[in-house]
Write a protein that holds these residues in place. Structure first.
Motif, PDB file in Angstrom:
ATOM      1  N   ASP A  87       8.829  -1.320  -5.902  1.00 33.52           N
ATOM      2  CA  ASP A  87       8.085  -0.375  -6.742  1.00 33.52           C
ATOM      3  C   ASP A  87       7.164   0.552  -5.959  1.00 33.52           C
ATOM      4  OD1 ASP A  87       9.318  -1.716  -8.771  1.00 33.52           O
ATOM      5  OD2 ASP A  87       7.597  -3.012  -9.202  1.00 33.52           O
ATOM      6  N   ASN A  88       6.833   0.190  -4.727  1.00 35.24           N
ATOM      7  CA  ASN A  88       5.794   0.943  -4.008  1.00 35.24           C
ATOM      8  C   ASN A  88       6.190   1.349  -2.600  1.00 35.24           C
ATOM      9  OD1 ASN A  88       3.409   0.377  -5.974  1.00 35.24           O
ATOM     10  ND2 ASN A  88       4.286  -1.636  -5.530  1.00 35.24           N
ATOM     11  N   VAL A  89       7.479   1.540  -2.360  1.00 34.05           N
ATOM     12  CA  VAL A  89       7.874   1.698  -0.963  1.00 34.05           C
ATOM     13  C   VAL A  89       7.247   2.950  -0.338  1.00 34.05           C
ATOM     14  CG1 VAL A  89      10.005   3.018  -1.212  1.00 34.05           C
ATOM     15  CG2 VAL A  89       9.811   1.257   0.581  1.00 34.05           C
ATOM     16  N   GLY A  90       6.818   3.893  -1.170  1.00 36.51           N
ATOM     17  CA  GLY A  90       6.161   5.097  -0.662  1.00 36.51           C
ATOM     18  C   GLY A  90       4.859   4.804   0.057  1.00 36.51           C
ATOM     19  N   VAL A  91       4.294   3.626  -0.188  1.00 35.30           N
ATOM     20  CA  VAL A  91       3.041   3.257   0.476  1.00 35.30           C
ATOM     21  C   VAL A  91       3.260   3.020   1.975  1.00 35.30           C
ATOM     22  CG1 VAL A  91       1.267   1.457   0.591  1.00 35.30           C
ATOM     23  CG2 VAL A  91       2.079   2.271  -1.634  1.00 35.30           C
ATOM     24  N   VAL A  92       4.449   2.551   2.317  1.00 35.69           N
ATOM     25  CA  VAL A  92       4.755   2.285   3.727  1.00 35.69           C
ATOM     26  C   VAL A  92       4.620   3.590   4.496  1.00 35.69           C
ATOM     27  CG1 VAL A  92       6.546   1.564   5.343  1.00 35.69           C
ATOM     28  CG2 VAL A  92       6.335   0.424   3.121  1.00 35.69           C
ATOM     29  N   SER A  93       3.755   3.617   5.531  1.00 36.09           N
ATOM     30  CA  SER A  93       3.591   4.907   6.196  1.00 36.09           C
ATOM     31  C   SER A  93       3.842   4.838   7.694  1.00 36.09           C
ATOM     32  CB  SER A  93       2.244   5.535   5.867  1.00 36.09           C
ATOM     33  OG  SER A  93       1.231   4.667   6.218  1.00 36.09           O
ATOM     34  N   PRO A  94       5.059   5.136   8.092  1.00 38.65           N
ATOM     35  CA  PRO A  94       5.437   5.158   9.508  1.00 38.65           C
ATOM     36  C   PRO A  94       4.613   6.198  10.261  1.00 38.65           C
ATOM     37  CG  PRO A  94       7.375   5.221   8.095  1.00 38.65           C
ATOM     38  CD  PRO A  94       6.192   5.455   7.220  1.00 38.65           C
ATOM     39  N   PRO A  95       4.427   5.988  11.552  1.00 40.51           N
ATOM     40  CA  PRO A  95       3.603   6.887  12.361  1.00 40.51           C
ATOM     41  C   PRO A  95       4.303   8.217  12.599  1.00 40.51           C
ATOM     42  CG  PRO A  95       4.683   5.277  13.744  1.00 40.51           C
ATOM     43  CD  PRO A  95       5.005   4.897  12.342  1.00 40.51           C
ATOM     44  N   PRO A  96       3.587   9.192  13.167  1.00 44.33           N
ATOM     45  CA  PRO A  96       4.221  10.456  13.540  1.00 44.33           C
ATOM     46  C   PRO A  96       5.418  10.219  14.461  1.00 44.33           C
ATOM     47  CG  PRO A  96       1.849  10.541  13.956  1.00 44.33           C
ATOM     48  CD  PRO A  96       2.168   9.150  13.523  1.00 44.33           C
ATOM     49  N   ARG A  97       6.381  11.080  14.412  1.00 39.88           N
ATOM     50  CA  ARG A  97       7.610  11.000  15.207  1.00 39.88           C
ATOM     51  C   ARG A  97       8.275   9.619  15.144  1.00 39.88           C
ATOM     52  NH1 ARG A  97       6.896  12.702  21.015  1.00 39.88           N
ATOM     53  NH2 ARG A  97       9.122  12.300  20.969  1.00 39.88           N
ATOM     54  N   PRO A  98       8.596   9.183  13.932  1.00 40.57           N
ATOM     55  CA  PRO A  98       9.191   7.847  13.787  1.00 40.57           C
ATOM     56  C   PRO A  98      10.469   7.689  14.592  1.00 40.57           C
ATOM     57  CG  PRO A  98       9.408   9.130  11.755  1.00 40.57           C
ATOM     58  CD  PRO A  98       8.483   9.880  12.647  1.00 40.57           C
TER      59      PRO A  98
END
Ligand code: SF4
Ligand SMILES: [Zn+2]
Ligand SMILES: [Zn+2]
Lengths: 407, 369
Positions: A22-33
């Motif tokens: 339900d919340n996968v948008g919360v996962v925040s990979p760093p710049p230049r993943p």
């Protein structure tokens, strides 16, 4: 047949899965993943999966939702070939990272936070290796409280101030986050710092932790042979309002002297201290006391002011650190980014609670200290018993090793 | 920028951008270099490399009176070093060339040094505002300062002992020149990396061959260093060794610690000298003298024991804050414990084996004091 531990972990995984669904948008990979290495601990296999790479932040999120890891990590480094073995990755740069952990701070409560428990029979005596009733090996549980978490947050604020005020990092290039357990992570993305090598990072760590600080070189009293009156040269004397270590040390030394009690180790200078306390207004008169006094006073001031960061984390340019916006498998709390202006009032034990609060689950608690989480107060559970808890709290105790999900 | 343009400037600082295109601007093709027309330039280039190779830190490359030769010979020297492709030679040559520049820099107006850093080496430098000149006449951007000074092994260069404000580190003009030397060395090495493996024109291969032979002689130590076993070594010492073998410059204290450790553990002085030989500023005579000193044969007859773990920590040389070595107070203790354990294991395994017994009784254990 699956035992109570497997059953409990299966439950937690289900809860994690629903969260990511339900919340996968919360996962925040760093710049230049695409230049990063990713890794995770799975619920089932007790080992780290490393050297993963993804083309985009979206791919990272999809993988997390699919795998539902216990812990998820990403590299501080940028690599040419992130999924190659370490020697062939082609290191290009690395974020400058810091780890501030509650148990590296000088907070008295930290020593009281270690419990030994038997998962069935509850709290054991300090130092017990096994449970006297069933012989099961004792499990050591680390706890945290508001006090040590606030201390970690205060230390984080100090670090941010130094990075921005002294070391050339822009506020906009900083990311601060709660680790989801007992501390804070600070990441600087400033281009000029990304390329610092290991030695340069070591020197930077020395700056923050005051390792190798030599007072004489900063215009503070110093020794040659360590006797007699202090010598001051090289630099103008430090001013109270000065930025940097000169200012911090002198302000701390002053406040040590102003405190009512004579600081330990300085008892025999009680007379001098009284004198200096009254006379020291703008600038201390170094000549009124022998060098031995100043040395001890400044050592204490430096010890108190030195930042408590984990030096290994910052110098390791291949380090993996927790992926922001994922659940910490030691608590079920979210490793959450914190906007800088919110840091001062940030309450991780409330704001990082993201698992269901309404729904409840029956758990058998072996032992639990009283605690506050998700805006609720929970009483101490001193003897093993079965209770209904909100899912987030049940998961918290299960992952701490203090409770099991009941069938 | 303009003040760096003169021929004389190019001769003194031949790594700068304007000198870089010297060959192309004059329309000199690579394979012309072997012709008699460039005899003096090639000879001077050979001299630059050989002097660096032989003398390292003490090399006196000097300043050749003809400025054109000076600029061209640097470019040719770079070609030699790049075509040979030996990292140790490259570092040693870059060191010698940068120290050469350093000698000229000491004589320059500080503003020229600052300009050189800014315009040619990409280092952010500014004069301090008048109110702060007591802290140092110049200030260097902190991350650049860290990159350039972290390998200088002395307390006053550590960032914690500097005045640091608003992202800037305050330095004196003399210190600025020293920083420039570090930056130049880095720059020359990156030029080397770019040019590495460039084939030489046939006409120059004979000269290159002579350099290579000299290099081989000088580097006979290398094989030996690679052969020193690090079985039973504590993580801190293994790390120093690894860095040395990788050609990284490790601090003087780290060198001392490693030498004292090896000697106490029973390694020979030759083995220790072989380790030192990895440094680009290696000087065999000095290394031998120092090693004998540490071993207790020269001077005071004091035999140095290796620094304790807490001293290692202070110098930032301990690995993972000792997490890998529970209960260890001195690196040598780690070595002895591991060696003893290995000996016991051997004993148990080879209880009936005469040879095994002899092994565990002698060797490393006999050397501990
Ligand atoms: S604890 Fe001692 S032996 Fe181990 S790495 Fe640190 S300094 Fe070396
Ligand atoms: Zn039990
Ligand atoms: Zn606490």
């Amino acid at each position: 047949m699956s035992g109570p531990v497997e059953r409990s972990m299966a439950f937690v995984k289900r809860v994690f899965r629903e969260f990511y669904r339900d919340n996968v948008g919360v996962v925040s990979p760093p710049p230049r993943p695409e230049a990063r290495e990713f890794g995770y601990w799975s619920f089932e296999r007790g080992e780290m999966v490393r050297h993963l790479s993804f083309r985009s932040a979206e791919e990272v999120r999809a993988e997390i939702a699919k795998v539902v890891p216990l812990h998820a990590y990403r590299s501080a480094a940028y690599y040419q070939y992130p999924s190659a073995p370490m020697e062939e990755k082609g290191w290009q740069a690395a974020d400058l990272i810091f780890d501030i952990d509650a148990d590296h701070l000088d907070v008295p409560c930290v020593t009281q936070h270690v419990y030994r428990v038997c998962p069935v029979h509850g709290l054991l005596d300090d130092g017990a290796k096994t449970c006297p009733v069933c012989g099961t090996g004792a499990r050591e549980v680390d706890w945290v409280c508001d006090i040590c978490l606030s201390a970690a947050r205060a230390e984080t604020t100090r670090l941010v101030e130094i990075l921005v005020g002294e070391l050339g990092v822009n506020e906009g290039e900083l990311e601060v986050g709660f680790s989801g357990n007992r501390g804070y992570h600070i990441v600087a993305y400033s281009p000029d710092h990304l390329t610092l090598d290991q030695m340069a990072r070591k020197d930077l760590v020395g700056y923050l932790t005051c390792v190798g600080l030599s007072p004489g070189l900063l215009g503070l009293p110093w020794k040659r042979g360590g006797r007699g009156r202090p010598r001051l040269d090289l630099l103008p004397p430090p001013a109270f309002n000065e930025p940097g270590w000169r200012g911090r040390i002198i302000r701390r030394a002053y406040s040590i002297l102003q405190s009512q009690a004579v600081p330990p180790g300085l008892e025999r200078y009680a007379g001098i201290i009284r004198e200096i306390r009254d006379a020291w207004s703008v600038e201390p008169d170094w000549t009124v006391a022998p060098l031995g006094f100043w040395t001890r006073l400044l050592d204490e001031a430096i010890r108190m002011e030195a930042l408590r960061i984990d030096p290994v984390v910052t110098t390791d340019i291949h380090r993996l650190l927790r992926l922001s916006g994922t659940l910490n498998g030691k608590t079920g709390l979210l490793a959450k980014k914190i906007p800088l202006e919110m840091l001062e009032d940030f309450d991780p034990l409330n704001e990082c609670v993201v698992l269901p609060r309404e729904e409840r689950v029956r758990v058998r608690v072996a032992y639990s200290p009283a605690f506050r989480l998700g805006g609720e107060e929970f009483d101490e559970i001193s003897e093993p018993r079965s209770v209904m808890l909100p899912i987030y709290a049940g998961v918290y105790l299960v992952l701490k090793g203090l409770a099991r999900i009941e069938a | 920028m303009s003040m760096l343009r003169s021929e004389r400037m190019l001769a003194k600082y031949p790594f700068i951008a304007a000198a870089r295109d010297y060959l192309s601007r004059r329309g000199i093709a690579l394979d012309e270099l072997g012709s008699g027309r460039f005899g003096r330039d090639v000879e001077r280039a050979y001299e630059r490399v050989v002097e660096a190779l032989k003398m390292g830190e003490d090399a006196e490359i000097g300043l050749y009176p003809d400025e054109e030769v000076e600029v061209l010979s640097f470019a040719i020297a770079l070609l030699f070093v790049a075509s040979i492709g030996d990292g140790w030679l490259a570092r040693r040559w870059a060191l010698a060339e940068s120290l050469r520049c350093g000698r000229f820099l000491e004589e320059e107006e500080p503003e020229i040094v600052a300009e050189l850093l800014r315009a040619e080496l990409g280092i952010k430098v500014e004069p301090s505002p008048p109110g702060e000149s007591g802290l140092g006449a110049y200030k260097v951007w902190a991350p650049h300062y860290l990159t350039l000074t972290s390998r200088i092994d002395s307390l006053e260069w550590k960032l914690v002992n500097r005045v640091v404000r608003g992202g800037w580190v305050y330095v004196t003009p003399k210190e600025l020149a020293r920083i420039a030397v570090e930056a130049i060395q880095k720059r020359i090495l990156s030029r080397y990396e770019d040019a590495r493996g460039t084939p030489l024109p046939d006409s120059l291969t004979a000269v290159a061959k002579r350099i290579r032979e000299m290099l081989a002689e000088k580097r006979s130590f290398e094989v030996e260093a690679g052969q020193v076993s690090e079985e039973y070594w504590p993580p801190c010492m293994a790390k120093i060794k690894k860095e040395l073998l990788a050609g990284l410059s490790v601090g003087h204290f780290a060198n001392f610690a490693l030498a004292a450790f090896m000697l106490t553990a029973g390694y020979t002085q030759e083995q220790v000298i072989a380790m030192y030989s990895q440094r680009s500023d290696f000087n065999e005579k000095i290394a031998r003298y120092q090693t004998e000193h540490i071993a207790g044969q020269k001077g005071s007859r004091v035999k140095y024991t290796p620094p304790s773990c807490s001293t290692m920590k202070t110098h930032g040389l301990c690995v993972e804050e000792g997490r890998l070595c529970p209960g260890i107070k001195n690196p040598i203790q780690y070595y002895r414990r591991e060696a003893r354990r290995a000996a016991q294991r051997k004993k148990i395994e080879g209880r009936n084996d005469e040879e095994e017994k002899r092994d565990s009784g002698g060797g490393f254990l006999a050397t501990s004091t």
